[in-house]
Design an enzyme around this catalytic site. Structure first.
Site, PDB file in Angstrom:
ATOM      1  N   HIS A 187       7.066 -27.513   3.027  1.00  0.00           N
ATOM      2  CA  HIS A 187       6.971 -27.316   4.477  1.00  0.00           C
ATOM      3  C   HIS A 187       5.572 -26.837   4.859  1.00  0.00           C
ATOM      4  O   HIS A 187       4.988 -27.311   5.830  1.00  0.00           O
ATOM      5  CB  HIS A 187       8.014 -26.295   4.950  1.00  0.00           C
ATOM      6  CG  HIS A 187       9.370 -26.871   5.200  1.00  0.00           C
ATOM      7  ND1 HIS A 187      10.110 -27.461   4.192  1.00  0.00           N
ATOM      8  CD2 HIS A 187      10.127 -26.956   6.330  1.00  0.00           C
ATOM      9  CE1 HIS A 187      11.262 -27.869   4.710  1.00  0.00           C
ATOM     10  NE2 HIS A 187      11.300 -27.581   6.000  1.00  0.00           N
ATOM     11  N   HIS A 239      10.959 -19.609  -0.228  1.00  0.00           N
ATOM     12  CA  HIS A 239       9.719 -19.594  -1.000  1.00  0.00           C
ATOM     13  C   HIS A 239       9.187 -18.176  -1.149  1.00  0.00           C
ATOM     14  O   HIS A 239       9.438 -17.306  -0.308  1.00  0.00           O
ATOM     15  CB  HIS A 239       8.641 -20.453  -0.326  1.00  0.00           C
ATOM     16  CG  HIS A 239       8.918 -21.919  -0.373  1.00  0.00           C
ATOM     17  ND1 HIS A 239       8.790 -22.671  -1.508  1.00  0.00           N
ATOM     18  CD2 HIS A 239       9.323 -22.773   0.605  1.00  0.00           C
ATOM     19  CE1 HIS A 239       9.103 -23.930  -1.247  1.00  0.00           C
ATOM     20  NE2 HIS A 239       9.437 -24.014   0.023  1.00  0.00           N
TER      21      HIS A 239
END
Length: 282
Positions: A187, A239
Site C-alpha cells: 500500500h 505492517h
C-alpha cells in the site's frame, strides 16, 4: 539503410511501448492468484511485534489502486487541458495526425506517452514490491492471530526460543500466506509512487499564472492521501513501521526514475510540423 517517415517511427514506437508494457504487466496478477508461496519464516516465542489482533484494512486494495491510478491520470489530463485552453486563448491550432486512418490530435500523442510511462512505473512498483515480499516472507504484526500456530510456547524452557517447526491451523491458506508478506508495504509503495509521480508531473507541466496557489494545493492532496494510506497500515496491524518506510522509499525511488524517463520521452516527442505538413501514420 531503409528510411522511415516520422509517422512510421511513431507507429513503431507505440507498438514497441505496448509490447514492453504488456511484458512488465504480466507478472502483476500472478502475485494475487495464490499461485506463489512466500518464504516460510519462523518466529520467536517472545516476539511481541507479531501478536497484534487482526483488523480490516482502512484503505482497501480497490481504493488504493483506483485512487492511485486516478491521481496520475488526473494530473496528466489536467495539465493537457490547461495546455489546450492556453492554445485556444493564443489562437493556436493543434496539428492532426492519422493513425491507421483515424484522425488524432498531436496532444493525444503527448497524453499517450505520459500515460504509458506512468502505468509502466506502476507495474514496476508492483512487481518489485511483491518480489521482495515473497522472497523475504517477513511476518506481519497480526501473524499469530491469523496463523493460529499449533506450537505452544508455554511448553518451552526459554521464552526467546526460535520456533521453526510449526503448522498454521487456520484453514484459509490465502490469509496465512498473506500474513507472511509484511515487508515492504505494498500500500505504501503504490501510494507513494502515485503521489510522487503526480507531484513531480504537476510541478513540471502545470502552469496557470492567474492561480499560482492552485498548483501547491493540487500537489498537497495526493501527498495527504498517500501519508494517510501509509499510516493506516500501521494502525490496522498490517505492517511494521519499517515496512511502511521501506515501501514508501521504493515507491518514491521508482517515481523519480520514471520521471527522468518521462522528461526524456517528452524532449524527444516530435514537435508540431510546419503548416501543411501533417503527420501520417499508416
Amino acid at each position: 539503410m531503409p528510411s522511415f517517415t516520422v509517422g512510421e517511427k511513431i507507429a513503431s514506437k507505440i507498438i514497441f511501448d505496448l509490447i514492453i508494457l504488456l511484458i512488465v504487466a504480466i507478472p502483476v496478477p500472478i502475485f494475487y492468484v495464490d499461485i506463489l508461496t512466500p518464504f516460510k519464516r519462523g518466529y520467536f516465542c517472545d516476539d511481541e511485534t507479531i501478536k497484534y489482533p487482526y483488523k480490516d484494512s482502512t484503505v482497501s486494495d480497490c481504493a488504493l489502486y483506483v485512487g492511485g491510478l486516478s491521481s496520475g491520470f488526473i494530473s496528466i489530463i489536467l495539465c493537457a487541458l490547461i495546455v489546450r485552453f492556453q492554445d485556444v486563448f493564443d489562437h493556436e491550432t493543434d496539428t492532426e495526425l492519422y493513425l491507421f486512418k483515424w484522425r488524432i490530435p498531436t496532444k493525444f500523442l503527448r497524453f499517450y506517452s505520459d500515460a504509458v510511462v506512468f502505468v509502466f512505473g506502476a507495474c514496476i512498483t508492483e512487481v518489485s514490491t511483491n518480489f521482495i515480499k515473497y522472497f523475504l516472507g517477513r511476518l506481519r504484526p497480526n501473524f499469530l492471530d491469523v496463523c493460529k500456530s499449533d506450537f505452544n510456547c508455554s511448553t518451552v524452557q526459554y521464552p526467546y526460543s526460535y520456533v521453526q517447526n510449526y503448522t498454521c491451523s487456520n484453514p484459509d491458506t490465502a490469509s496465512v500466506n498473506d500474513s507472511r508478506l509484511s515487508f515492504p508495504s505494498g500500500h505504501s509503495s503504490f501510494a507513494m509512487y502515485s503521489m510522487m509521480f503526480s507531484v513531480i508531473y504537476l510541478h513540471k507541466y502545470f502552469s496557470l499564472p492567474s492561480a499560482k496557489l492552485l498548483k501547491p494545493v493540487l500537489q498537497f492532496i495526493p501527498i495527504l492521501l498517500s501519508l494517510y494510506t501509509a499510516v493506516s497500515r500501521i494502525e490496522d496491524n498490517k505492517h511494521h513501521w519499517s515496512d511502511v518506510i521501506g515501501g514508501s522509499s521504493l515507491g518514491i525511488i521508482v517515481a523519480f526514475s520514471v520521471s527522468l524517463l518521462l522528461f526524456e520521452v517528452v524532449d524527444k516527442t516530435p514537435q508540431k510540423p510546419a503548416k501543411g505538413n501533417d503527420i501520417f501514420i499508416t
